[in-house]
Design an enzyme around this catalytic site. Structure first.
Site, PDB file in Angstrom:
ATOM      1  CB  SER A 193      -0.894   0.035   1.243  1.00 34.38           C
ATOM      2  OG  SER A 193      -1.797  -1.029   1.231  1.00 34.38           O
ATOM      3  CB  THR A 225      -2.670   5.103   3.684  1.00 37.96           C
ATOM      4  OG1 THR A 225      -3.250   4.931   2.401  1.00 37.96           O
ATOM      5  CG2 THR A 225      -1.909   6.399   3.757  1.00 37.96           C
ATOM      6  CB  THR A 233      -0.742   6.153   0.320  1.00 42.15           C
ATOM      7  OG1 THR A 233      -1.544   5.023   0.001  1.00 42.15           O
ATOM      8  CG2 THR A 233      -1.170   7.312  -0.557  1.00 42.15           C
ATOM      9  NE  ARG A 238      -7.824   7.688  -5.513  1.00 38.36           N
ATOM     10  CZ  ARG A 238      -7.398   7.415  -4.286  1.00 38.36           C
ATOM     11  NH1 ARG A 238      -6.116   7.235  -4.052  1.00 38.36           N
ATOM     12  NH2 ARG A 238      -8.231   7.331  -3.276  1.00 38.36           N
ATOM     13  CB  VAL A 239      -4.214  12.776  -6.461  1.00 43.08           C
ATOM     14  CG1 VAL A 239      -3.673  13.289  -5.137  1.00 43.08           C
ATOM     15  CG2 VAL A 239      -3.142  12.844  -7.546  1.00 43.08           C
ATOM     16  N   GLY A 240      -5.270  10.656  -4.063  1.00 43.32           N
ATOM     17  CA  GLY A 240      -6.152  10.480  -2.909  1.00 43.32           C
ATOM     18  C   GLY A 240      -5.982  11.568  -1.870  1.00 43.32           C
ATOM     19  CG  ASP A 241      -6.738  10.357   2.135  1.00 42.72           C
ATOM     20  OD1 ASP A 241      -6.558   9.420   1.321  1.00 42.72           O
ATOM     21  OD2 ASP A 241      -6.529  10.233   3.363  1.00 42.72           O
ATOM     22  CB  THR A 291      -5.318   4.803   7.070  1.00 44.08           C
ATOM     23  OG1 THR A 291      -5.008   3.749   6.150  1.00 44.08           O
ATOM     24  CG2 THR A 291      -6.161   4.249   8.202  1.00 44.08           C
ATOM     25  N   GLY A 292      -7.367   4.834   4.626  1.00 42.19           N
ATOM     26  CA  GLY A 292      -8.621   4.330   4.080  1.00 42.19           C
ATOM     27  C   GLY A 292      -8.967   4.977   2.752  1.00 42.19           C
ATOM     28  N   GLY A 303      -9.583   7.386   0.234  1.00 42.24           N
ATOM     29  CA  GLY A 303      -9.242   8.798   0.166  1.00 42.24           C
ATOM     30  C   GLY A 303     -10.385   9.689  -0.237  1.00 42.24           C
TER      31      GLY A 303
HETATM   32  N1  GLY Z   1      -5.874   6.887   1.733  1.00 38.87           N
HETATM   33  C1  GLY Z   1      -5.151   6.522   0.593  1.00 38.87           C
HETATM   34  C2  GLY Z   1      -5.817   6.783  -0.653  1.00 38.87           C
HETATM   35  O1  GLY Z   1      -7.028   6.788  -0.732  1.00 38.87           O
HETATM   36  O2  GLY Z   1      -5.129   6.975  -1.629  1.00 38.87           O
END
Ligand code: GLY
Length: 319
Positions: free
Chosen positions: A81, A183, A201, A211-214, A234-235, A237
């Site tokens: 991850s 993450t 992450t 794609r970009v997460g949180d 975590t989780g 995003g």
């Molecule tokens: N929390 C990681 C993501 O969603 O990319």
């Protein structure tokens, strides 16, 4: 909204809140770490918390500690991850997101970074060597190479094999795959009482390219304010981004919530509004008194907590 939609949303909300009540976690904070260096990290990241605390015992500050900690899973090919060995996007590319923030309120981040094993260290360089907060994609890679980071193949045989198996299923479409994503978010409080945080992450498995997460978004994946404390996520995003959970937690703590209450409220905001079935979001918080909180949508949310006082791991595993 028709009646059917209304009823199904209401049922979901009730189920979510009932679930929340049934999943109370860490309802008190017996482990106040006041006055001693402390580190907390999402999931069973004992290696990361130990590296972070060792860094502080050797004279590093909280910022040095969170960077040292985050680098552990980044370099671990078995952690799929984060960093090297991370699962790729649906095109087979490993793209990484990371951020870091220190007690002075400085922040740095990289998004959609390829070929660099330690995005958290590139994020620190963005913070320290540029006037910007975030560099992305090809620009982030160019900056990393200019800063002396090595280009590395991040896709391991294991992750490639799993991706190839996934492709065979013929589900090449935008989807939230691997709904429990591991993450690492990490927070450290040093002996001077200063706080710092980092988050790193490889993002959701088989995500859309780009794609970009949180995790690299200051205030979403992680946030610290040295007057108050810090929080990290975590989780999934998308759920964290839409509620800006880490910033919310720090602001709730500023207004008197305990870290635990603040984490619970941040999860509640998600559960109230969004369909979280099968998904996971977990938050950790650490305040300036060394009190911590942890809460997640799912019952299971391990985290690692390390205090320097007795030089031992205080808690790891399920709450
Ligand atoms: N929390 C990681 C993501 O969603 O990319």
């Amino acid at each position: 909204m028709n009646r059917k939609t209304f009823l199904s949303r209401t049922a979901l909300l009730a189920a979510g809140l009932a679930g929340l009540r049934g999943k109370a976690q860490a309802t008190h904070n017996p482990n106040s770490l006041s006055g001693h260096p402390a580190v907390i990290a999402t999931w069973d990241n004992r290696g990361a918390t130990e590296a972070a605390i060792q860094r502080m015992l050797k004279g590093g500050n909280a910022l040095d500690a969170v960077e040292a900690g985050a680098r552990v899973p980044e370099a671990d090919p078995e952690d799929q991850s984060v960093g090297y060995g991370g699962r790729p996007d649906r095109d087979g590319k490993v793209t990484l997101d990371a951020c870091i923030m220190d007690a002075k309120g400085r922040a740095g981040a990289v998004t959609f970074l390829q070929h660099i094993m330690h995005p958290v260290s590139v994020a620190r360089k963005v913070m320290e060597e540029t006037p910007h907060v975030t560099l992305s994609g090809a620009g982030a890679l160019r900056f990393a190479l200019e800063q002396g980071f090595e280009k590395t193949e991040l896709l391991t045989g294991k992750s490639r094999g799993q991706w190839e198996e996934w492709l065979k299923k013929g589900v090449y479409n935008p989807a939230i795959n691997h709904r429990q994503h591991d993450t690492i978010g990490i927070l450290a409080l040093d002996a001077q009482g200063h706080i710092a945080g980092a988050c790193t992450t490889s993002g959701l498995s088989y995500k859309m390219h780009g794609r970009v997460g949180d995790s690299p978004v200051i205030g979403a994946g992680m946030y610290v304010d040295n007057e108050v404390g810090g929080a990290c996520a975590t989780g999934i995003g998308e759920l964290v981004l839409k509620t800006l959970g880490s910033f919310l937690i720090v602001e709730l703590m500023r207004n008197g919530s305990t870290p635990q209450e603040a984490c619970e409220e941040a999860v509640r905001r998600i559960v109230k509004k969004y369909d979280t079935r099968g998904g996971q979001v977990g938050y950790l918080a650490l305040n300036k008194n060394g009190e911590h909180g942890a809460f997640s949508i799912r019952k299971t949310f391990p985290y690692a907590l390390y205090q320097a006082k007795e030089n031992r791991l205080l808690k790891a595993g399920h709450l």
